[in-house]
Design a protein around this motif. Structure first.
Motif, PDB file in Angstrom:
ATOM      1  N   SER A 147       0.823  -1.212   0.000  1.00 44.38           N
ATOM      2  CA  SER A 147       0.000   0.000   0.000  1.00 44.38           C
ATOM      3  C   SER A 147       0.855   1.259   0.000  1.00 44.38           C
ATOM      4  CB  SER A 147      -0.923  -0.008   1.222  1.00 44.38           C
ATOM      5  OG  SER A 147      -1.633   1.199   1.335  1.00 44.38           O
ATOM      6  N   LEU A 151       0.399   2.347  -3.778  1.00 42.52           N
ATOM      7  CA  LEU A 151      -0.756   3.240  -3.756  1.00 42.52           C
ATOM      8  C   LEU A 151      -0.378   4.644  -3.275  1.00 42.52           C
ATOM      9  CD1 LEU A 151      -3.781   3.548  -4.169  1.00 42.52           C
ATOM     10  CD2 LEU A 151      -4.129   2.778  -1.824  1.00 42.52           C
ATOM     11  N   MET A 155       0.049   7.801  -5.754  1.00 42.18           N
ATOM     12  CA  MET A 155      -0.807   8.980  -5.611  1.00 42.18           C
ATOM     13  C   MET A 155       0.025  10.248  -5.454  1.00 42.18           C
ATOM     14  SD  MET A 155      -3.806   7.458  -3.123  1.00 42.18           S
ATOM     15  CE  MET A 155      -4.660   9.024  -2.989  1.00 42.18           C
ATOM     16  N   ILE A 382      -5.445  -6.006   1.688  1.00 38.76           N
ATOM     17  CA  ILE A 382      -5.968  -4.795   1.048  1.00 38.76           C
ATOM     18  C   ILE A 382      -6.727  -3.906   2.042  1.00 38.76           C
ATOM     19  CG2 ILE A 382      -7.400  -3.888  -0.800  1.00 38.76           C
ATOM     20  CD1 ILE A 382      -4.931  -5.389  -1.789  1.00 38.76           C
ATOM     21  N   ILE A 386      -5.273  -0.287   4.007  1.00 39.21           N
ATOM     22  CA  ILE A 386      -5.856   0.975   3.536  1.00 39.21           C
ATOM     23  C   ILE A 386      -6.364   1.799   4.711  1.00 39.21           C
ATOM     24  CG2 ILE A 386      -7.845   1.933   2.321  1.00 39.21           C
ATOM     25  CD1 ILE A 386      -7.412  -0.073   0.134  1.00 39.21           C
ATOM     26  N   HIS A 393      -1.800   8.522   3.599  1.00 40.37           N
ATOM     27  CA  HIS A 393      -2.195   8.866   2.232  1.00 40.37           C
ATOM     28  C   HIS A 393      -2.420  10.366   2.111  1.00 40.37           C
ATOM     29  CE1 HIS A 393      -3.811   4.596   1.083  1.00 40.37           C
ATOM     30  NE2 HIS A 393      -2.644   4.563   1.693  1.00 40.37           N
ATOM     31  N   MET A 475      -0.113   3.071  -9.288  1.00 46.00           N
ATOM     32  CA  MET A 475      -1.488   2.864  -8.818  1.00 46.00           C
ATOM     33  C   MET A 475      -2.174   1.735  -9.578  1.00 46.00           C
ATOM     34  SD  MET A 475      -3.002   6.666  -7.975  1.00 46.00           S
ATOM     35  CE  MET A 475      -2.687   7.334  -9.601  1.00 46.00           C
ATOM     36  N   CYS A 476      -1.957   1.658 -10.887  1.00 42.31           N
ATOM     37  CA  CYS A 476      -2.573   0.584 -11.682  1.00 42.31           C
ATOM     38  C   CYS A 476      -2.030  -0.783 -11.278  1.00 42.31           C
ATOM     39  CB  CYS A 476      -2.335   0.831 -13.168  1.00 42.31           C
ATOM     40  SG  CYS A 476      -3.298   2.211 -13.847  1.00 42.31           S
ATOM     41  N   TYR A 478      -1.082  -1.581  -8.298  1.00 40.34           N
ATOM     42  CA  TYR A 478      -1.750  -1.910  -7.034  1.00 40.34           C
ATOM     43  C   TYR A 478      -3.175  -2.401  -7.282  1.00 40.34           C
ATOM     44  CZ  TYR A 478      -3.343  -1.495  -2.211  1.00 40.34           C
ATOM     45  OH  TYR A 478      -3.859  -1.773  -0.968  1.00 40.34           O
ATOM     46  N   ILE A 479      -3.880  -1.786  -8.230  1.00 37.43           N
ATOM     47  CA  ILE A 479      -5.244  -2.231  -8.549  1.00 37.43           C
ATOM     48  C   ILE A 479      -5.221  -3.643  -9.117  1.00 37.43           C
ATOM     49  CG2 ILE A 479      -7.250  -1.762 -10.017  1.00 37.43           C
ATOM     50  CD1 ILE A 479      -6.587   1.202  -9.795  1.00 37.43           C
TER      51      ILE A 479
END
Length: 501
Positions: A147, A151, A155, A382, A386, A393, A475-476, A478-479
């Motif tokens: 994360s 992520l 970001m 996940i 988060i 974040h 980010m992609c 991580y998705i």
């Protein structure tokens, strides 16, 4: 007598070095103004963020935990409210950490932000360890690293890249951090390789084809436990060396103003429309830069568009420093929003609330995953990271938009290093002391995902520059991992070795 005298001199010298290091790191970069009273500090806490509205979920989750009988549906309800309740608590923890960091040096402030930012993950992991949820412990720790480096860092790169064409950061410290992450990933991968190379079957066919003598599951489990405990102690030693390096001997490497590439601004729209490029430049020949950015010169001056101030800082948003330099900025007082005692009280109080709420959260995981619609792997890898990293974040993205990308990297990558070199080995050592069979043999897919994530981050940060496309890639990725782990049932490595609490 002379030996005793030399030992005394050495001890005095070490004491002076330690005291000097502490005094330098505890000295704030700016003057601290008068702090408000305790009552005004508490009022500031209440009005600090709109997320505080979610604090109503704290008593609701507690009431539901004690009032509702244990069932899959009720556990799911308790999990949802406990999950939401931890979000404002993590934000309050970050707010108190920022107030405390204001009173120390910048390097120690970054260390405090990373340490207390991982307090939620550490509390959840310890409670899950006590409850013998070993699979949740392992997946949540790996998920926290993923994360942060995918992520959160993605970001930061994206948010900063939307405002600035190109941002720079201290490449020396980032490459060193990447090396530390690589060493920690190797410590995670080696027990998995050890497990798959050891033959625990006793069939004649396997004995004939394998050059390694088969061993029993109990023997292999003992070996992997010993390897895990030894590796954990070595990683803790590496982390101690890292702290000494960061706060003492090589503190200059973590100075945000040292060897940072210049930030490149986007060109104004009128310049973009009037700028013409030849056909050779479009197809890749001619004088176009390799990165595709057209850097024009101002008609009033021959200086480049990304003008620097007198101390080497890029001018943000094209505004020059009008009469006030860095020295004037340092002379300004920084007014704290809370008093020191109110900050310490808030840290302790929120930590207690996080501990109790996290216990109810962990207790409800079995009921949540019993239906089979969601796995423990997805919850630990996940969901829990988060909610635990929610405050980080916001902090990291906010400072990246303000062109303080080095500080964002200190929060995101520094937090990952703390989890990899401190939290994971600490949890393994605590489990060893508590008699829990927690090993560093992680799920194979988790280990591979962590390895590839660190590899991609290393490639992304090796040039010391960032843009929005690199953030999109992280980010992609991580998705993609989140989608994959939604369907992946996971492997309980402790049961695989025949270990039980």
């Amino acid at each position: 007598m002379s030996m005793a005298r030399s030992n005394s001199t050495t001890l005095i010298g070490l004491t002076r070095i330690v005291s000097h290091t502490l005094s330098v790191n505890f000295m704030p970069d700016r003057k601290i103004g008068v702090a408000p009273s305790f009552a005004k500090s508490m009022r500031t806490v209440i009005l600090s963020s709109w997320l505080n509205v979610l604090c109503v979920c704290i008593p609701i989750s507690w009431a539901l935990h004690f009032a509702l009988p244990s069932s899959d549906t009720n556990d799911t309800i308790v999990f949802v409210f406990s999950f939401i309740a931890i979000i404002p608590l993590a934000k309050l923890l970050a707010f108190a950490t920022d107030e405390l960091s204001m009173r120390v040096g910048q390097t120690l402030a970054g260390l405090l932000n990373a340490t207390l930012g991982n307090a939620v993950e550490l509390i959840v992991s310890i409670i899950a360890l006590i409850k013998c949820q070993l699979q949740v412990v392992q997946s949540s720790l790996v998920g926290s690293i993923l994360s942060n480096i995918l992520l959160v860092l993605g970001m930061c790169f994206f948010a900063g890249g939307v405002r600035f064409s190109e941002q720079g950061f201290g490449i020396s410290s980032v490459q060193l951090n990447a090396s530390l992450l690589t060493v920690s990933v190797i410590g995670v991968l080696l027990p998995a390789a050890f497990h798959f190379l050891i033959d625990t079957s006793s069939s004649p066919a396997n004995n004939a084809t394998s050059s390694i003598s088969p061993v029993s599951n109990a023997t292999e489990a003992g070996w992997i436990l010993s390897v895990s405990h030894s590796t954990a102690l070595i990683l803790l030693f590496i982390y101690a060396c890292y702290l000494t390096f960061q706060l003492g001997s090589h503190k200059r490497l973590y100075d945000p103003d040292s060897e940072v590439p210049k930030t490149v601004q986007y060109e104004p729209k009128e310049k973009r429309t009037t700028e013409k490029r030849t056909f050779k430049q479009y197809i890749g020949f001619g004088s176009a830069p390799a990165d595709g950015l057209v850097r024009t010169e101002s008609p009033q001056s021959s200086e480049p568009a990304d003008v620097e101030s007198g101390h080497g800082h890029p001018v943000v948003d094209g505004l020059a420093a009008e009469g006030s330099g860095e020295d004037d900025e340092e002379d300004e007082e920084e007014i704290p929003q809370m008093s020191l005692w109110a900050t310490i009280f808030l840290l302790v109080f929120v930590t207690v609330l996080v501990g109790v709420t996290a216990e109810f959260l962990v207790d409800s995981i079995n009921g949540l995953t019993a239906s089979g619609h969601i796995s423990k792997e997805f919850v630990g890898l996940i969901l829990l990271p988060i909610v635990g990293n929610a405050a980080e974040h916001v902090t990291a993205v906010t400072v990246s938009v303000k062109d303080k990308l080095t500080l964002s990297l200190g929060v995101a990558v520094g937090s990952s290093i703390q989890i990899a070199l401190f939290v994971i080995p600490l949890i393994v050592t605590l489990a060893w002391m508590m008699g829990k069979p927690l090993t560093m043999l992680f799920d194979p897919l988790e280990s591979l995902s962590l390895f590839f994530a660190v590899l991609v981050v290393n490639y992304t940060t090796q040039d010391g520059k960032s843009n929005w496309l690199e953030g999109t890639l992280l980010m992609c990725l991580y998705i993609i991992l989140a989608v994959m782990f939604w369907y992946y049932p996971g492997t309980d490595t402790s049961k695989l070795l025949g270990l039980s609490c």
